[in-house]
Scaffold this motif. Structure first.
Motif, PDB file in Angstrom:
ATOM      1  N   LYS A  56       0.835  -1.203   0.000  1.00 30.73           N
ATOM      2  CA  LYS A  56       0.000   0.000   0.000  1.00 30.73           C
ATOM      3  C   LYS A  56       0.872   1.256   0.000  1.00 30.73           C
ATOM      4  N   GLY A  62       1.680   1.864  -3.400  1.00 31.02           N
ATOM      5  CA  GLY A  62       0.456   2.370  -4.021  1.00 31.02           C
ATOM      6  C   GLY A  62       0.272   3.853  -3.773  1.00 31.02           C
ATOM      7  N   ARG A  63       0.669   4.295  -2.594  1.00 33.35           N
ATOM      8  CA  ARG A  63       0.592   5.723  -2.275  1.00 33.35           C
ATOM      9  C   ARG A  63       1.538   6.524  -3.167  1.00 33.35           C
ATOM     10  N   LEU A 120      -7.103   3.925  -1.237  1.00 34.12           N
ATOM     11  CA  LEU A 120      -6.122   3.643  -0.190  1.00 34.12           C
ATOM     12  C   LEU A 120      -6.674   3.974   1.194  1.00 34.12           C
ATOM     13  N   ASP A 138      -8.701   1.299   2.877  1.00 29.51           N
ATOM     14  CA  ASP A 138      -7.907   0.271   3.555  1.00 29.51           C
ATOM     15  C   ASP A 138      -7.278   0.796   4.839  1.00 29.51           C
TER      16      ASP A 138
END
Length: 249
Positions: free
Chosen positions: A98, A101-102, A124, A127
């Motif tokens: 993640k 992903g950021r 995001l 989650d």
């Protein structure tokens, strides 16, 4: 907040690296520890390590930390191809991360793909609703688009979760002041309650109070408090006092 000693140490390392004395990795570690961007230097020194396979492999697991640091610096410097390469390397190593992903969402933002970036950040946050960086990036997107009302909305939502973030309170206060909205006073009240010994907050509170004719007592109280806390700085107190006199006359 970076102390003068820490800043001096960082500057010394920077001069050392610039003059060929080595210490690039030490500089990058200290910049990361102090949360100082200095993006142009981070990009330059970071690439000097990442582009050297021997130096890069000597870092061990810290190699990936450096990729992340350089990716952020590259986006700050609009070196988007470099940022993309760094993020690709991280994505290959950590395909389900993640955190990576950021970075991908931040790259979309840096490219000006606002809708895609916003969608990525929203996903995001589903989650991890407590990711401070993502919340702040949403504020940045709104401000970059000139959507001040959205920036105010996101900042207020952020502060509902992270009430102790002084920088966010100050940012919100400055937006309110620019729009001459009275809620700026409330923001400075929060800052004064959490950090009562910071003189600038009292002065800012007094200045904000002067914007609204029905709040003169707030200005007087703030000035009195400021004078007691910071009497040595007579000039700043006198300036605000004169403003009070002009308003009340």
């Amino acid at each position: 907040m970076v102390t003068k000693t820490e800043e001096s140490q960082l500057n010394k390392l920077e001069n050392q690296v610039d003059n060929g004395g080595g210490g690039a990795w030490e500089y990058l570690c200290l910049a990361r520890k102090l949360k100082v961007r200095r993006s142009d230097k981070v990009l330059k020194y970071g690439l000097s390590i990442l582009n050297d396979s021997r130096k890069r492999s000597s870092l061990g697991p810290d190699e990936w930390t450096l990729y992340e640091q350089v990716a952020v610096a590259a986006m700050d410097c609009h070196a988007l191809d470099v940022a993309k390469d760094c993020i690709s390397a991280l994505q290959k190593k950590f395909p389900e991360s993640k955190r990576v992903g950021r970075l991908e969402a931040m790259l979309l933002e840096a490219k000006g793909s606002w809708e895609d970036a916003e969608a990525a950040y929203s996903s995001l946050l589903e989650d991890n609703p407590f990711d401070q960086v993502i919340h702040k990036r949403r504020v940045a997107i709104a401000k970059a688009q000139g959507n001040i009302s959205a920036a105010i909305e996101w900042l207020n939502k952020y502060l509902e979760i992270f009430m102790a973030d002084h920088d966010a309170w100050r940012e919100l206060a400055e937006i309110y002041v620019s729009l001459q909205i009275k809620q700026a006073a409330f923001c400075y009240e929060e800052l004064i309650l959490s950090q009562p010994t910071v003189p600038l907050y009292h002065l800012a509170y007094a200045d904000v109070s002067l914007l609204f004719p029905y709040l003169p007592s707030l200005a007087s109280a703030a000035l009195e408090k400021e004078y007691k806390l910071h009497a040595s700085d007579k000039l700043s107190v006198l300036t605000s006092t004169l403003k009070c006199l002009r308003v009340s006359s």
